[in-house]
Design an enzyme around this catalytic site. Structure first.
Site, PDB file in Angstrom:
ATOM      1  N   ASP A 359       0.840  -1.191   0.000  1.00 35.27           N
ATOM      2  CA  ASP A 359       0.000   0.000   0.000  1.00 35.27           C
ATOM      3  C   ASP A 359       0.886   1.257   0.000  1.00 35.27           C
ATOM      4  O   ASP A 359       1.482   1.566   1.015  1.00 35.27           O
ATOM      5  CB  ASP A 359      -0.968   0.000   1.191  1.00 35.27           C
ATOM      6  CG  ASP A 359      -0.333  -0.463   2.498  1.00 35.27           C
ATOM      7  OD1 ASP A 359       0.647  -1.214   2.508  1.00 35.27           O
ATOM      8  OD2 ASP A 359      -0.851  -0.046   3.543  1.00 35.27           O
ATOM      9  N   GLU A 561      12.713   1.745   6.932  1.00 40.40           N
ATOM     10  CA  GLU A 561      11.646   0.895   6.404  1.00 40.40           C
ATOM     11  C   GLU A 561      11.885   0.529   4.946  1.00 40.40           C
ATOM     12  O   GLU A 561      11.550  -0.567   4.505  1.00 40.40           O
ATOM     13  CB  GLU A 561      10.317   1.637   6.548  1.00 40.40           C
ATOM     14  CG  GLU A 561       9.111   0.896   6.036  1.00 40.40           C
ATOM     15  CD  GLU A 561       7.870   1.785   5.972  1.00 40.40           C
ATOM     16  OE1 GLU A 561       6.764   1.229   6.019  1.00 40.40           O
ATOM     17  OE2 GLU A 561       8.017   3.011   5.870  1.00 40.40           O
TER      18      GLU A 561
END
Length: 612
Positions: A359, A561
């Site tokens: 996403d 991340e």
């Protein structure tokens, strides 16, 4: 003619307790289904969007609904700058909900409905505990500063010192759910869990499903077997409670799952520890999870060009409203749509993309320049079906361990059927890749459509190469060589790793971002093959990824991340929140790569070979 090379499915250079392997006959039966598909054109047919949402909805609870209103008020009060909507649905109550709602309604508001900053801050302080306060620090029981046998192939002292710093991050990310959550669950959106957790980090304050696989891979490299088993125990608890593993352990995540990798977690832990009790505990839960992904809304039937019927799976969230953790953002996007039914369908697509873990990405859009054309429920994703095939194979191995021959027989058939479906629907001989497949809008489990070459998505995504991760594909030397050449010419490999796609958009699962899970699956698959060229490519990619993680860590003091694969040491960007640090799966993949490939004493680390 391609000749398959056979090796044990459980081959693992680091494993001490290999699981029961498949027989040569089984591998022959499954590998034999790899066939050269017809050449397909590069065009992709994209069916017209429908306007009606007919899917199921798992209702949320009153606290989540109220916190969405708090989120909206916070945005109106503080403005868009540095606003994170997730913060507000992660809050926990100090008083009961009715008292808090009454106080909220009494807040003085101006003509536009916003509250003054001092009044809102006072209300927040009086009625809420901070986001994350209901997760408390938990000392990992099996953490030691330098475990025995830690990364024996790492000979460079600077790299080893850094690896120990990454290893130490497990302490920073270790938590347990506060007792207050079980005592007053109606005060919290955090869900109770039986054991300690390892969180990704930063805004991701709770355990997440697919992140946990790469966290566990890192924990295994760190010899933290108890901590790894506790994560699995928590995920099994979620299946026992909800029927599937949730996206994350929050009340607002109960309407969707994430890529199903629990079986892979159990399988890898067993390979290291030989813990058959964990296998016995996990197997019934995995059977439930398999049923979840292979029935109802997730199940789609396709008839191939030989007239054979196949069943595959898709992502499909049980939700058609704004995602509570991003409610204000989702409503802005949906405001471009004309009517309520279109908005409901769009909200379902948003939640379903979140279920995929990607996403967001142009991979899921009909029109890559229009975010509102997300249509993941009309896509059969390659990687999801590979994860389910791996689940089926893992279940076979686990059933063999516990002596459940009926389940062995049943899931051998399931695995063979899915392997044939993957070969028929996804494999593209001309491209040397497995391609996502667009289905007709609204197709469900009771309908069957004919396969069309034009419905394959010919755009390059890292997910097109994920099948090489599992032994049924990486043990076939002909397939490996085709895929290696295809990957080499795909444009996805950058200076610092594998790009997620070739489309430069503002979405975080697109170019130029690279993500740890995708690096790991492709590298591990190439590395396990019998091809020396593929093994060399795997090591090269791993070293690029280790270099960029190292340099970014030295420059920022954190693991990130995602990373920009165009430039060594550069962190990733884009998406609906600021870049995050911590970071569970990045830590895990770096440790797994260092465990597998090591680092020679005389090899410098850093961008352009410059030691930092």
């Amino acid at each position: 003619m391609c000749m398959a090379s056979f090796h044990s499915r459980s081959s693992n250079s680091n494993g001490n307790h290999p699981a029961s392997s498949f027989s040569l006959l089984l591998l022959f039966l499954l590998l034999a289904s790899v066939s050269a598909s017809e050449t397909v054109p590069k065009a992709m047919s994209k069916p017209a969007t429908g306007n009606f949402d007919r899917g199921p909805v798992v209702p949320t609870n009153p606290l989540v609904t109220f916190l969405e209103r708090v989120q909206e008020t916070a945005l109106a009060t503080f403005g868009q700058k540095d606003f994170d909507p997730k913060l507000y649905v992660d809050l926990s109550l100090k008083s009961n909900l009715s008292t808090t709602v009454t106080a909220f309604h009494k807040l003085p508001r101006n003509a536009t409905g916003s509250v003054s900053i001092p009044d809102f801050k006072e209300f927040m302080h009086e009625y809420f505990d901070g986001a994350g306060n209901d997760l408390v620090y938990a000392e990992p029981p099996d953490f030691v500063p330098e475990p025995d046998g830690f990364l024996p192939k790492v000979k460079n002292p600077q790299v080893r010192a850094w690896a120990l710093e990454v290893h130490a991050l497990w302490k920073n990310l270790s938590r347990r759910v506060s007792c207050s959550v079980s005592e007053r669950p109606e005060f919290h959106t955090l869900l109770p869990l039986p054991g300690p957790v390892v969180i990704p980090g930063s805004r991701f304050r709770e355990v997440y499903y697919w992140d946990s696989y790469w966290v566990i891979r890192g924990l295994l490299a760190s010899k933290m077997y108890k901590t790894a088993k506790a994560i699995v125990t928590n995920l099994i608890y979620l299946i026992d409670t909800y029927g599937y593993v949730l996206n994350g352990a929050r009340a607002y995540y109960t309407n969707r799952s994430q890529p199903p990798l629990l079986s892979a977690m159990v399988y890898d832990i067993y390979n290291r520890t030989g813990d058959s009790d964990l296998v016995k505990k996990a197997l019934p839960a995995l059977l439930k999870e398999h049923q979840f992904w292979n029935s109802g809304i997730h199940k789609v039937n396709v008839q191939d060009n030989r007239g054979r019927n196949h069943t595959l799976s898709r992502y499909y969230a049980m939700w058609n409203k704004p995602r509570p953790e991003s409610s204000t953002t989702d409503k802005v996007h949906a405001s471009k749509l004309l009517n309520a039914s279109e908005k409901e369908q769009f909200y379902r697509e948003l939640a379903s993309v979140a279920e995929s873990g990607w996403d967001f990405s142009t991979r899921w859009m009909r029109n890559t320049s229009d975010f509102t054309t997300l249509a993941i429920t009309s896509i059969l994703p390659v990687d999801l079906n590979i994860f389910i095939l791996k689940m089926e194979l893992d279940i076979v191995s686990m059933a063999q361990i516990v002596g459940d021959n009926k389940t062995v027989e049943s899931f051998l058939k399931s695995a063979q059927a899915r392997k044939e479906a993957i070969d028929s629907v996804f494999w593209n001989e001309e491209n040397g890749q497995w391609l996502d497949y667009w289905i007709s809008n609204g197709t469900g489990s009771q309908e069957c459509q004919r396969w069309k070459a034009s419905n394959q998505n010919n755009n390059a995504f890292a997910s097109n190469f994920v099948p090489i991760w599992i032994d049924l594909f990486n043990s076939d030397t002909c397939i490996v060589e085709k895929v290696r050449k295809s990957f080499q010419s795909s444009g996805l490999l950058g200076a610092a790793g594998i790009a997620t796609s070739l489309t430069r958009s503002e979405e975080q699962w697109d170019f130029p971002n690279g993500w740890a899970p995708l690096q790991h699956m492709i590298v591990e698959g190439l590395g396990k093959s019998g091809s020396q060229e593929a093994k060399s490519m795997a090591q090269d990619i791993a070293m690029r990824w280790i270099n960029t993680n190292y340099v970014a860590y030295k420059e920022t003091g954190a693991m990130h991340e995602k990373y920009n694969v165009e430039k060594c040491g550069d962190i990733g960007g884009g998406g609906e929140y600021i870049p995050q640090t911590g970071f569970g799966w990045s830590n895990g993949v770096v440790l797994a790569f260092l465990e597998e490939f090591g680092w020679p004493a005389d090899l410098k680390i850093g961008c352009n070979g410059v030691l930092l």
